[in-house]
Scaffold this motif. Sequence first.
Motif, PDB file in Angstrom:
ATOM      1  N   GLN A 256     -12.450   0.379   2.835  1.00 18.45           N
ATOM      2  CA  GLN A 256     -12.820  -0.171   4.584  1.00 18.45           C
ATOM      3  C   GLN A 256     -11.503   0.036   5.055  1.00 18.45           C
ATOM      4  OE1 GLN A 256     -15.838  -2.639   4.503  1.00 18.45           O
ATOM      5  NE2 GLN A 256     -17.490  -0.669   5.303  1.00 18.45           N
ATOM      6  N   LEU A 257     -10.672  -1.135   4.318  1.00 13.52           N
ATOM      7  CA  LEU A 257      -9.135  -1.854   5.168  1.00 13.52           C
ATOM      8  C   LEU A 257      -8.671   0.010   5.048  1.00 13.52           C
ATOM      9  CD1 LEU A 257      -7.777  -3.329   6.256  1.00 13.52           C
ATOM     10  CD2 LEU A 257      -7.428  -4.699   3.727  1.00 13.52           C
ATOM     11  N   GLU A 258      -8.503   0.415   3.736  1.00 19.04           N
ATOM     12  CA  GLU A 258      -7.641   1.468   3.955  1.00 19.04           C
ATOM     13  C   GLU A 258      -7.569   2.818   4.778  1.00 19.04           C
ATOM     14  OE1 GLU A 258      -6.268   4.281   0.136  1.00 19.04           O
ATOM     15  OE2 GLU A 258      -6.894   2.751  -0.839  1.00 19.04           O
ATOM     16  N   ALA A 259      -9.180   2.767   4.630  1.00 19.73           N
ATOM     17  CA  ALA A 259      -9.563   4.261   5.622  1.00 19.73           C
ATOM     18  C   ALA A 259      -9.211   3.773   7.109  1.00 19.73           C
ATOM     19  CB  ALA A 259     -10.878   4.093   5.819  1.00 19.73           C
ATOM     20  N   PHE A 260      -9.226   2.316   7.614  1.00 16.78           N
ATOM     21  CA  PHE A 260      -9.297   2.145   8.506  1.00 16.78           C
ATOM     22  C   PHE A 260      -7.524   2.102   8.736  1.00 16.78           C
ATOM     23  CE2 PHE A 260      -8.121  -1.533  11.344  1.00 16.78           C
ATOM     24  CZ  PHE A 260      -8.285  -1.193  12.878  1.00 16.78           C
ATOM     25  N   LEU A 261      -6.506   1.392   7.951  1.00 13.09           N
ATOM     26  CA  LEU A 261      -5.308   1.316   8.490  1.00 13.09           C
ATOM     27  C   LEU A 261      -4.055   2.926   8.409  1.00 13.09           C
ATOM     28  CD1 LEU A 261      -4.135  -1.939   6.295  1.00 13.09           C
ATOM     29  CD2 LEU A 261      -4.285  -1.257   8.689  1.00 13.09           C
ATOM     30  N   THR A 262      -4.801   3.524   6.947  1.00 13.03           N
ATOM     31  CA  THR A 262      -4.438   5.402   6.649  1.00 13.03           C
ATOM     32  C   THR A 262      -4.733   6.072   8.688  1.00 13.03           C
ATOM     33  OG1 THR A 262      -5.175   5.166   5.013  1.00 13.03           O
ATOM     34  CG2 THR A 262      -4.661   7.312   6.619  1.00 13.03           C
ATOM     35  N   ALA A 263      -6.124   5.714   9.504  1.00 19.41           N
ATOM     36  CA  ALA A 263      -6.080   5.706  10.508  1.00 19.41           C
ATOM     37  C   ALA A 263      -5.506   5.981  11.607  1.00 19.41           C
ATOM     38  CB  ALA A 263      -7.623   6.069  11.094  1.00 19.41           C
ATOM     39  N   GLN A 264      -4.597   4.456  11.431  1.00 15.40           N
ATOM     40  CA  GLN A 264      -4.474   3.543  12.943  1.00 15.40           C
ATOM     41  C   GLN A 264      -2.845   4.248  12.131  1.00 15.40           C
ATOM     42  OE1 GLN A 264      -5.044   1.714  15.088  1.00 15.40           O
ATOM     43  NE2 GLN A 264      -7.003   2.129  14.605  1.00 15.40           N
ATOM     44  N   THR A 265      -1.930   4.619  11.415  1.00 13.58           N
ATOM     45  CA  THR A 265      -1.160   5.090  10.547  1.00 13.58           C
ATOM     46  C   THR A 265      -1.154   6.481  11.534  1.00 13.58           C
ATOM     47  OG1 THR A 265      -1.375   5.790   8.855  1.00 13.58           O
ATOM     48  CG2 THR A 265      -0.267   4.016   8.316  1.00 13.58           C
ATOM     49  N   LYS A 266      -1.746   7.496  11.616  1.00 10.64           N
ATOM     50  CA  LYS A 266      -1.483   8.551  11.822  1.00 10.64           C
ATOM     51  C   LYS A 266      -2.085   8.449  13.300  1.00 10.64           C
ATOM     52  CE  LYS A 266      -3.024  10.249   7.315  1.00 10.64           C
ATOM     53  NZ  LYS A 266      -4.096  10.955   6.896  1.00 10.64           N
ATOM     54  N   LYS A 267      -2.309   7.595  14.335  1.00  9.85           N
ATOM     55  CA  LYS A 267      -2.981   7.709  15.844  1.00  9.85           C
ATOM     56  C   LYS A 267      -1.357   7.523  16.389  1.00  9.85           C
ATOM     57  CE  LYS A 267      -4.470   3.586  17.098  1.00  9.85           C
ATOM     58  NZ  LYS A 267      -5.891   2.968  18.147  1.00  9.85           N
ATOM     59  N   GLN A 268      -1.289   8.097  17.048  1.00 13.54           N
ATOM     60  CA  GLN A 268      -0.656   8.048  18.057  1.00 13.54           C
ATOM     61  C   GLN A 268       0.271   6.952  18.994  1.00 13.54           C
ATOM     62  OE1 GLN A 268      -0.277  11.601  20.879  1.00 13.54           O
ATOM     63  NE2 GLN A 268       1.753  11.198  21.075  1.00 13.54           N
ATOM     64  N   GLY A 269       0.957   6.103  18.692  1.00 12.19           N
ATOM     65  CA  GLY A 269       1.555   4.644  18.851  1.00 12.19           C
ATOM     66  C   GLY A 269       0.315   3.916  17.898  1.00 12.19           C
ATOM     67  N   GLY A 270      -0.300   4.633  17.327  1.00  6.40           N
ATOM     68  CA  GLY A 270      -0.243   3.580  16.265  1.00  6.40           C
ATOM     69  C   GLY A 270       0.611   2.444  15.520  1.00  6.40           C
ATOM     70  N   ILE A 271       0.282   1.713  14.368  1.00 10.40           N
ATOM     71  CA  ILE A 271       0.921   1.499  13.289  1.00 10.40           C
ATOM     72  C   ILE A 271       1.955   2.005  12.380  1.00 10.40           C
ATOM     73  CG2 ILE A 271      -0.239  -0.798  13.802  1.00 10.40           C
ATOM     74  CD1 ILE A 271      -1.305  -0.139  10.881  1.00 10.40           C
ATOM     75  N   THR A 272       2.889   1.696  11.641  1.00 10.13           N
ATOM     76  CA  THR A 272       3.908   2.204  10.835  1.00 10.13           C
ATOM     77  C   THR A 272       2.907   1.761   9.194  1.00 10.13           C
ATOM     78  OG1 THR A 272       5.509   0.283  10.531  1.00 10.13           O
ATOM     79  CG2 THR A 272       6.170   2.124  12.039  1.00 10.13           C
ATOM     80  N   SER A 273       3.857   2.699   8.252  1.00 12.45           N
ATOM     81  CA  SER A 273       3.304   2.413   6.801  1.00 12.45           C
ATOM     82  C   SER A 273       3.194   1.489   6.408  1.00 12.45           C
ATOM     83  CB  SER A 273       4.048   3.320   6.231  1.00 12.45           C
ATOM     84  OG  SER A 273       3.377   4.951   6.566  1.00 12.45           O
ATOM     85  N   ASP A 274       4.531   0.562   7.126  1.00 13.55           N
ATOM     86  CA  ASP A 274       5.169  -0.930   6.664  1.00 13.55           C
ATOM     87  C   ASP A 274       4.719  -1.811   6.594  1.00 13.55           C
ATOM     88  OD1 ASP A 274       7.617   0.588   5.286  1.00 13.55           O
ATOM     89  OD2 ASP A 274       8.486  -0.004   6.375  1.00 13.55           O
ATOM     90  N   GLN A 275       3.912  -1.454   8.505  1.00 14.08           N
ATOM     91  CA  GLN A 275       2.572  -2.329   8.784  1.00 14.08           C
ATOM     92  C   GLN A 275       1.625  -2.768   8.545  1.00 14.08           C
ATOM     93  OE1 GLN A 275       3.716  -1.041  13.148  1.00 14.08           O
ATOM     94  NE2 GLN A 275       4.656  -2.572  13.587  1.00 14.08           N
ATOM     95  N   ALA A 276       1.119  -1.502   7.970  1.00 13.39           N
ATOM     96  CA  ALA A 276      -0.690  -1.397   6.937  1.00 13.39           C
ATOM     97  C   ALA A 276      -0.173  -1.841   5.715  1.00 13.39           C
ATOM     98  CB  ALA A 276      -0.573   0.029   7.221  1.00 13.39           C
ATOM     99  N   ALA A 277       0.771  -1.748   5.365  1.00 12.52           N
ATOM    100  CA  ALA A 277       1.040  -2.348   3.885  1.00 12.52           C
ATOM    101  C   ALA A 277       0.745  -4.060   4.083  1.00 12.52           C
ATOM    102  CB  ALA A 277       2.315  -2.599   3.071  1.00 12.52           C
ATOM    103  N   VAL A 278       1.614  -4.479   4.739  1.00 10.06           N
ATOM    104  CA  VAL A 278       2.008  -6.536   5.496  1.00 10.06           C
ATOM    105  C   VAL A 278       0.051  -6.897   5.936  1.00 10.06           C
ATOM    106  CG1 VAL A 278       2.182  -7.831   7.146  1.00 10.06           C
ATOM    107  CG2 VAL A 278       4.217  -6.128   6.393  1.00 10.06           C
ATOM    108  N   ILE A 279      -0.603  -6.013   6.611  1.00  8.87           N
ATOM    109  CA  ILE A 279      -1.791  -6.333   7.149  1.00  8.87           C
ATOM    110  C   ILE A 279      -2.290  -6.405   5.717  1.00  8.87           C
ATOM    111  CG2 ILE A 279      -3.506  -4.875   8.381  1.00  8.87           C
ATOM    112  CD1 ILE A 279      -1.329  -4.834  10.273  1.00  8.87           C
TER     113      ILE A 279
END
Length: 94
Positions: A11-34
């Motif tokens: 669930q975490l991976e799917a959520f973070l992937t969606a957040q990286t694709k969202k405009q104004g979302g997080i970066t891939s590096d931020q997703a990895a840290v989270i």
Amino acid sequence: SIASADMDLNQLEAFLTAQTKKQGGITSDQAAVIAKFWKNHRTQIHESLINQSRWDNVLKNMNWRVDLQSQLRHIDQINTPVAIVEMELGKNGQ
């Protein structure tokens, strides 16, 4: 959102992937840290949220019984069951 849903790793991976694709979302590096932080601290975060949402008083002990009246002034009240409940409350952790 992650902590509220107590997300597992899928669930975490799917959520973070969606957040990286969202405009104004997080970066891939931020997703990895989270993701790394959540994997290492999920249990502590979950327990902290539970402790914050719990009332101060907790049920320490409970006794109960049902009594029947065998002798009363009015005949219609005889054999009427009465429940007696005793609850002992205490502060959380005491």
